[in-house]
Design a protein around this motif. Structure first.
Motif, PDB file in Angstrom:
ATOM      1  N   GLY A 127      36.792  39.512  48.328  1.00 44.68           N
ATOM      2  CA  GLY A 127      35.395  39.542  47.924  1.00 44.68           C
ATOM      3  C   GLY A 127      35.134  40.561  46.822  1.00 44.68           C
ATOM      4  O   GLY A 127      34.015  41.061  46.691  1.00 44.68           O
ATOM      5  N   MET A 128      36.145  40.882  46.032  1.00 45.63           N
ATOM      6  CA  MET A 128      35.997  41.878  44.964  1.00 45.63           C
ATOM      7  C   MET A 128      36.042  41.202  43.605  1.00 45.63           C
ATOM      8  O   MET A 128      36.314  40.018  43.488  1.00 45.63           O
ATOM      9  N   GLU A 129      35.772  41.997  42.565  1.00 47.29           N
ATOM     10  CA  GLU A 129      35.650  41.427  41.219  1.00 47.29           C
ATOM     11  C   GLU A 129      36.985  41.266  40.508  1.00 47.29           C
ATOM     12  O   GLU A 129      37.181  40.308  39.771  1.00 47.29           O
ATOM     13  N   VAL A 130      37.899  42.199  40.737  1.00 46.32           N
ATOM     14  CA  VAL A 130      39.149  42.133  39.978  1.00 46.32           C
ATOM     15  C   VAL A 130      40.302  42.670  40.810  1.00 46.32           C
ATOM     16  O   VAL A 130      40.106  43.569  41.645  1.00 46.32           O
ATOM     17  N   ALA A 131      41.483  42.094  40.636  1.00 45.23           N
ATOM     18  CA  ALA A 131      42.659  42.517  41.403  1.00 45.23           C
ATOM     19  C   ALA A 131      43.846  42.656  40.463  1.00 45.23           C
ATOM     20  O   ALA A 131      43.868  42.027  39.406  1.00 45.23           O
ATOM     21  N   ASN A 132      44.829  43.474  40.869  1.00 46.20           N
ATOM     22  CA  ASN A 132      46.007  43.617  40.003  1.00 46.20           C
ATOM     23  C   ASN A 132      47.125  42.681  40.450  1.00 46.20           C
ATOM     24  O   ASN A 132      46.952  41.883  41.376  1.00 46.20           O
ATOM     25  N   ALA A 133      48.265  42.780  39.765  1.00 36.38           N
ATOM     26  CA  ALA A 133      49.361  41.834  39.984  1.00 36.38           C
ATOM     27  C   ALA A 133      50.309  42.272  41.088  1.00 36.38           C
ATOM     28  O   ALA A 133      51.456  41.836  41.111  1.00 36.38           O
ATOM     29  N   SER A 134      49.843  43.085  41.977  1.00 33.29           N
ATOM     30  CA  SER A 134      50.500  43.533  43.209  1.00 33.29           C
ATOM     31  C   SER A 134      51.146  44.912  43.095  1.00 33.29           C
ATOM     32  O   SER A 134      51.521  45.370  42.019  1.00 33.29           O
ATOM     33  N   MET A 135      51.248  45.560  44.246  1.00 33.14           N
ATOM     34  CA  MET A 135      51.885  46.865  44.403  1.00 33.14           C
ATOM     35  C   MET A 135      53.077  46.680  45.342  1.00 33.14           C
ATOM     36  O   MET A 135      53.350  45.577  45.791  1.00 33.14           O
ATOM     37  N   TYR A 136      53.801  47.750  45.645  1.00 27.37           N
ATOM     38  CA  TYR A 136      54.975  47.612  46.504  1.00 27.37           C
ATOM     39  C   TYR A 136      54.576  47.068  47.876  1.00 27.37           C
ATOM     40  O   TYR A 136      55.190  46.140  48.413  1.00 27.37           O
ATOM     41  N   ASP A 137      53.546  47.673  48.487  1.00 32.82           N
ATOM     42  CA  ASP A 137      53.144  47.254  49.829  1.00 32.82           C
ATOM     43  C   ASP A 137      51.769  47.843  50.136  1.00 32.82           C
ATOM     44  O   ASP A 137      51.192  48.533  49.303  1.00 32.82           O
ATOM     45  N   GLY A 138      51.251  47.564  51.326  1.00 32.06           N
ATOM     46  CA  GLY A 138      49.937  48.065  51.705  1.00 32.06           C
ATOM     47  C   GLY A 138      49.872  49.577  51.793  1.00 32.06           C
ATOM     48  O   GLY A 138      48.881  50.192  51.389  1.00 32.06           O
TER      49      GLY A 138
ATOM     50  N   LEU B  46      38.423  34.752  58.184  1.00 34.62           N
ATOM     51  CA  LEU B  46      37.375  34.638  59.206  1.00 34.62           C
ATOM     52  C   LEU B  46      36.386  35.797  59.150  1.00 34.62           C
ATOM     53  O   LEU B  46      35.180  35.604  59.294  1.00 34.62           O
ATOM     54  N   VAL B  47      36.897  37.006  58.961  1.00 32.11           N
ATOM     55  CA  VAL B  47      36.047  38.197  58.963  1.00 32.11           C
ATOM     56  C   VAL B  47      35.355  38.346  57.606  1.00 32.11           C
ATOM     57  O   VAL B  47      35.949  38.045  56.566  1.00 32.11           O
ATOM     58  N   THR B  48      34.102  38.807  57.609  1.00 29.44           N
ATOM     59  CA  THR B  48      33.412  39.103  56.353  1.00 29.44           C
ATOM     60  C   THR B  48      34.304  39.982  55.479  1.00 29.44           C
ATOM     61  O   THR B  48      34.811  40.995  55.951  1.00 29.44           O
ATOM     62  N   PRO B  49      34.505  39.600  54.223  1.00 24.81           N
ATOM     63  CA  PRO B  49      35.431  40.383  53.412  1.00 24.81           C
ATOM     64  C   PRO B  49      34.850  41.743  53.025  1.00 24.81           C
ATOM     65  O   PRO B  49      33.630  41.904  52.942  1.00 24.81           O
ATOM     66  N   PRO B  50      35.713  42.738  52.781  1.00 22.86           N
ATOM     67  CA  PRO B  50      35.257  44.086  52.456  1.00 22.86           C
ATOM     68  C   PRO B  50      34.318  44.106  51.253  1.00 22.86           C
ATOM     69  O   PRO B  50      33.377  44.906  51.206  1.00 22.86           O
ATOM     70  N   GLY B  51      34.555  43.234  50.278  1.00 21.49           N
ATOM     71  CA  GLY B  51      33.695  43.205  49.097  1.00 21.49           C
ATOM     72  C   GLY B  51      32.249  42.936  49.454  1.00 21.49           C
ATOM     73  O   GLY B  51      31.329  43.495  48.867  1.00 21.49           O
ATOM     74  N   GLU B  52      32.032  42.073  50.440  1.00 22.25           N
ATOM     75  CA  GLU B  52      30.658  41.756  50.843  1.00 22.25           C
ATOM     76  C   GLU B  52      30.059  42.855  51.712  1.00 22.25           C
ATOM     77  O   GLU B  52      28.857  42.853  51.978  1.00 22.25           O
ATOM     78  N   MET B  53      30.904  43.770  52.178  1.00 23.51           N
ATOM     79  CA  MET B  53      30.389  44.882  52.982  1.00 23.51           C
ATOM     80  C   MET B  53      30.114  46.108  52.103  1.00 23.51           C
ATOM     81  O   MET B  53      29.676  47.131  52.608  1.00 23.51           O
ATOM     82  N   GLY B  54      30.431  46.039  50.832  1.00 24.62           N
ATOM     83  CA  GLY B  54      30.154  47.171  49.940  1.00 24.62           C
ATOM     84  C   GLY B  54      31.360  48.004  49.566  1.00 24.62           C
ATOM     85  O   GLY B  54      31.211  49.096  49.015  1.00 24.62           O
TER      86      GLY B  54
END
Lengths: 508, 125, 448
Positions: free
Chosen positions: C126-137, C246-254
């Motif tokens: 739910g965010m505006e922009v994302a990168n091409a990935s990082m090593y891990d979470g 299923l869960v409201t995405p973080p972007g929609e929570m602010g």
């Protein structure tokens, strides 16, 4: 403008492919899933999400989409990829088969240790190979990539010095020719980076280095062989003076392929060195990753290594996952990454090492260096080697003096190579060389391929010298795309697909 | 009548009374190539002579920009956010970076004038 | 040796062309003392595929694959079914053996899927922009804090007690070496904590995991407001990315920055790696985002194409002033993610999430009926925390002897917390059958 005379815009096997979002078939799904029996939601009052916005696609559409995309890529499997310092060697499929054994691929990092003894044994075996090949007593296996390994090594150095009461050492010496990750890593930990110049023949300036040493120097970060493709012949002396000054010697092992099996970095005085498993040990580059960057460590640094660490004792194998627990490095600086490391890459690397054995790895370094020198010898009359060293190691470095007054740049040569079916060499790196062309064939290229490459390069240089600059500026002509507007991409970034505005709004 | 001076790092500074406008020269923009992004300081920031106050980026390189003299930032060129190409197209006019309230207007006199700067560029080549 | 194409004749010709006497001459710059006389005798000689398969197969056979037993381990890595198509496609040589797309004209395959990946990640979070990935979470989480520090020019991060402790440890390592501080809330298996009260005008960000490591699901909107009121950013961590169906995405929570572990989609458990970090943020923070970015453009013929862009943030240009030292992304794992998510699509991904939740609802209901077991969660997605009447690690070992991998003892991931000794994390996914759940309950009944 390249002419295409087909209705579809396709050219035989070269097919134009839209984004998945532009092929949305709403409601469609490429996976058959049963309908869940869900009468209660236990989401704690959080509303279930309305919509994600993903496109719907059937399996054949997805298969065709990504197959078509793959065909727009050059790869080691299709062409010589002579990228200097990247070591684009053949990626054996045995590695892939081994990594996919359920006993390796379908195990959870936190399932009981008794149920993963074979995995821990593999990690321990890999550690043994890495330590033996480098003659170093310890290895930290958790870093996820080379740059991550650099962070690991420098953090261990930092921790070791703090422990000695030498936390005032805040300066790190880095050659001008170093890869950007070196100063970025040092700066990330708060060190000041002090650049060491190179000599006219492309080696680290030993006198300048000595002059820069002092009680505030924490470490030197050196690549050996260096980014100019040369072995630092003063390396033993460098290690000696660095140690004398109370500092540590970090070695960037990106170019280990030149010496693997023939020279052990531990014998050169190195304290820490990261190894790129995706370079020297053939784990696939995968279009940019994943990598793996284990770091071999000296006895002085071993106690500061990060967790997790695999431990082999009388009861079998265990993992030390917490600082202070038995088997953990005594003064571990902490954790760098969740879980234990890039297991998938460990399996692949070990399969490669076992396939080659000590004798095969000896031959790897020998052939890698032979191939690069052959390319240099057969091109040095038409392209200028950046340094007058006679021989190089596993990569040959040229500058662009041969192109002077032709109007053709290194970049133009690279784009013309694409039309010839070769991936360009590394361009404009190292920064210390003007218009650098860094060529690393690796040992898995045949003489026939090298001869074709050499012939092609000679013809391009000749073409450049015969006043065809304008032709070069338009290259490539035969790739799926012509030169792309990188300026426009950066000025007005479009980083995701967004649905077009509805027509009603557009009409307003 | 405004005074225009130059630094060795290819910034220009145009002084009108106690305020000055600063940018990079035509030589600089040519060397950098297509400018894609300009990072500017906040209004109100105080700069000493030689302080880095921003960066100018092309696709493959990023260069810092330095304050020729001391002063306080009173205005920044917001246009550059959406149109960094102004720096290439009109480096000494619409491609200006910041305006400073000068701590000491006479400090400018120590910098190179047009003739000295032109010679400086020639010597560099 | 099968991977080395040069013949003896080739080598002789080439040495002659070079003008050297032998290959050893080419190594003349190596100090004599460091030149090995021949191949190392401490390591075995080369072997054929058959021998290597035999040796590695023997090691693999000593492990218990998750798919061979009832399996309920989660705690940051989840077992999902990856469709056959994914693994075939990622093994195409043009994907597997290609490099970072620095020559975009001949790597549009990689660049286009990265563009699709970035879009998918933005949609999921739910965010505006994302990168091409990082090593891990976990490393993405540390990078998110450092980015928040840059954006706010502050250096104190508030850390939720529900953040995976290994993620927290990675953040601690970076804090120790980079000089920022962490204000850590106590780990909270009951899901209760007051983070808003810890935010002041020195706080760069609040880091909260949703669902938390103990499984609790929260609405973070109020926390987001509390952050913004004090000029701080909200960083949300998602370790089970299927929950975003299923869960409201973080972007929609602010949320201001969202980092995820993407392993659940397209990637096997692989004993902890390689995984794939997802990183998404607001457009206005774009230039402070670490990692590679793929952008859309046109070529000289006016055709749409893709390139790596905004590279000036990165180490190869900014060197010591880079946003991060990161070079590699998680390429092939990101591709697997993209392909799997393309197969699932809107209908499949949301259904998969509901199936996971339904399995967990069943799991929680049945576990609650096992004598001695208490389910701590009111809310969850597909993972819960249960309290046992005995130390959880002993219970898990006993279950393992009965060929059941029953979950992850909380004490495995937390050191020095005796109060957690009897807690167990249990996850259920679409790969768990009713029979699996019954086997777990029966096993627990026997063992407790």
């Amino acid at each position: 403008m390249t002419q295409v005379d087909t209705f579809t815009g396709n050219r035989g096997l070269d097919i134009e492919e839209k984004l998945i979002f532009e092929q949305d078939s709403p409601g469609h799904c490429g996976v058959d899933l049963p309908e869940p029996a869900i009468d209660t939601l236990r989401l704690g009052g959080v509303k279930p999400r309305a919509r994600v916005g993903l496109p719907g696609l059937a399996e054949p559409t997805v298969m065709r989409h990504y197959t078509r995309l793959s065909r727009m890529n050059m790869a080691i499997d299709t062409a010589l990829y002579p990228l200097g310092s990247c070591t684009m060697k053949h990626n054996p499929r045995l590695n892939e088969r081994m990594a996919r054994l359920p006993g390796f691929a379908d195990i959870h990092p936190l399932q009981p240790v008794a149920t993963v003894q074979g995995a821990l044994e593999l990690i321990d075996t890999l550690a043994h190979w890495l330590k033996t090949l480098t003659n170093m007593p310890a290895v930290a296996l958790s870093p996820a990539a080379g740059a991550h390994g650099e962070l690991c090594g420098m953090m261990a150095i930092h921790a070791a010095q703090e422990a000695r009461g030498e936390g005032h050492r805040r300066r790190v010496l880095v050659p001008e020719s170093a890869h950007g990750t070196n100063p970025a890593t040092a700066a990330a930990i708060g060190y000041t980076v002090d650049a060491i110049p190179a000599t006219a023949d492309g080696h680290v300036d030993l006198a300048a280095l000595k002059a820069k040493l002092g009680p505030d120097v924490a470490a030197i970060m050196l690549t050996n062989p260096n980014t100019c493709g040369l072995f630092e012949r003063d390396i033993v002396e460098i290690a000696r003076v660095v140690h004398e000054a109370g500092a540590f010697f970090y070695c960037d092992g990106a170019n280990f392929n030149a010496i693997v099996g023939r020279v052990r970095p531990g014998d050169l005085g190195v304290d820490a060195m990261h190894i790129n498993l995706h370079k020297t040990f053939s784990t696939p580059h995968g279009g940019g990753g994943p990598g793996s960057g284990p770091v071999v460590l000296s006895a002085a640094l071993a106690p500061y290594a990060p967790i997790s660490a695999v431990v082999h004792d009388a009861d079998g194998f265990r993992v030390a996952e917490h600082v202070g627990r038995p088997g953990a490095p005594q003064h571990s600086f902490g954790r760098l990454k969740a879980f234990h490391g890039q297991m998938g890459m460990f399996v692949r690397a070990l399969a490669y090492m076992m396939s080659h054995g000590a004798d095969g790895l000896w031959q790897v370094a020998s052939d890698a260096v032979l191939n690069a020198n052959y390319v240099q010898a057969r091109l040095k009359d038409v392209l200028t080697p950046a340094f007058d060293n006679g021989y190089c190691m596993h990569e040959a470095l040229f500058d662009d003096r041969a192109l002077k007054d032709t109007g053709v740049t290194t970049l133009d040569i690279a784009k013309a190579m694409i039309d010839e079916g070769f991936h360009p060499m590394t361009m404009y790196f190292p920064l210390v060389v003007h218009g650098a062309m860094l060529i690393e064939p690796t040992e898995t290229e045949s003489k026939a391929t090298l001869d074709q490459f050499i012939g092609m390069m000679r013809s391009l240089v000749e073409k450049a010298k015969s006043g065809q600059a304008e032709w070069f500026k338009g290259a490539p002509y035969h790739a799926p795309r012509r030169r792309l507007d990188e300026t426009g991409a950066a000025r007005r970034p479009v980083l995701r697909w967004t649905p077009a505005a509805p027509l009603a709004q557009a009409a307003e | 009548m405004s005074t225009i001076r130059f630094t060795e790092d290819h910034e220009w500074i145009r002084v009108d009374g106690n305020t000055a406008t600063i940018g990079i020269t035509d030589f600089a923009q040519k060397t950098l190539g297509d400018i894609v992004f300009v990072e500017l300081p906040e209004v109100g920031r105080k700069l000493a002579a030689g302080d880095a106050f921003g960066t100018v980026e092309s696709v493959k390189a990023a260069s810092e920009v330095f304050a020729p003299v001391a002063g306080e930032v009173v205005e920044v060129n917001e246009e550059l956010t959406g149109e960094p190409e102004l720096v290439n197209e009109d480096p000494t006019g619409e491609g200006w970076f910041i305006k400073l309230k000068l701590a000491d207007a006479s400090a400018v006199n120590a910098l190179m004038d047009q003739a000295a700067y032109d010679k400086h560029i020639k010597d560099q080549n | 040796m099968r991977y080395l194409p040069l013949t003896g004749d080739d080598r002789r010709e080439m040495i002659a062309a070079i003008g050297a006497g032998s290959v050893d001459d080419l190594f003349r710059d190596v100090p004599q003392s460091a030149r090995l006389p021949g191949p190392l005798t401490e390591l075995p000689p080369h072997q054929g595929e058959l021998e290597v398969e035999r040796a590695l197969g023997a090691m693999a056979a000593k492990n218990v694959p998750a798919g061979s037993v009832p399996f309920f381990c989660g705690a940051g890595a989840y077992r999902h079914h990856v469709p056959a198509t994914v693994d075939y496609l990622i093994q195409r040589g043009e994907f597997l053996t290609s490099y970072t797309p620095y020559q975009p004209e001949v790597t549009q395959g990689t660049l286009q899927y990265l563009f699709e990946f970035q879009t998918q990640v933005a949609l999921l979070t739910g965010m505006e922009v994302a990168n091409a990935s990082m090593y891990d979470g976990s490393t993405a989480c540390a990078e998110a804090i450092m980015m928040a520090n840059r954006v706010t020019r502050r250096s104190r991060a508030v850390i939720s007690g529900g953040l995976h402790p290994q993620y927290r440890d990675v953040c601690r390592t970076h804090a120790d070496f980079t000089g920022f501080t962490l204000d850590e809330a106590v780990p909270n298996p009951d899901g209760v904590e007051d983070l808003a009260g810890r935010i002041d005008d020195q706080t760069s960000c609040v880091v909260v995991q949703n669902p938390s490591v103990f499984g609790h699901v929260h609405d973070l909107s109020a926390l987001a407001e509390a952050c913004h009121a004090k000029g701080a950013l909200l960083v949300v961590v998602v370790t089970e990315v299927v929950s975003l169906g299923l869960v409201t995405p973080p972007g929609e929570m602010g949320a201001d920055i969202v980092v995820c572990e993407g392993q659940s989609i397209g990637n096997a458990l692989n004993f902890g790696g390689p995984y794939v970090g997802l990183f998404a943020t607001r457009e206005k923070f774009l230039r402070q985002m670490p990692g590679r970015l793929c952008g859309q453009t046109v070529d000289a013929d006016g055709k749409r194409g893709y390139v790596l862009t905004l590279s000036t943030r990165e180490q190869h240009i900014k060197r010591e002033k880079a946003t991060s030292n990161i070079c590699t992304n998680s390429g092939l794992c990101a591709l697997a993610f993209t392909i799997h998510l393309s197969l699932l699509g809107e209908a499949g991904f949301t259904k998969l999430a509901r199936i996971n939740h339904a399995k967990a609802v069943t799991l929680a209901a049945k576990l609650a009926k096992v004598p001695g077991v208490a389910v701590l969660n009111d809310s969850f997605f597909n993972e819960i925390t249960i309290r046992l009447p005995k130390p959880a690690d002993q219970v898990i070992d006993a279950l393992a002897k009965r060929r059941i991998l029953g979950g992850v003892p909380v004490s495995r991931i937390y050191a020095n917390r005796p109060a957690f000794a009897d807690l167990l994390l249990v996850a259920a996914t679409e790969t768990n059958t009713e029979a699996d759940i019954d086997a777990l309950c029966a096993g627990l009944s026997e063992v407790l």
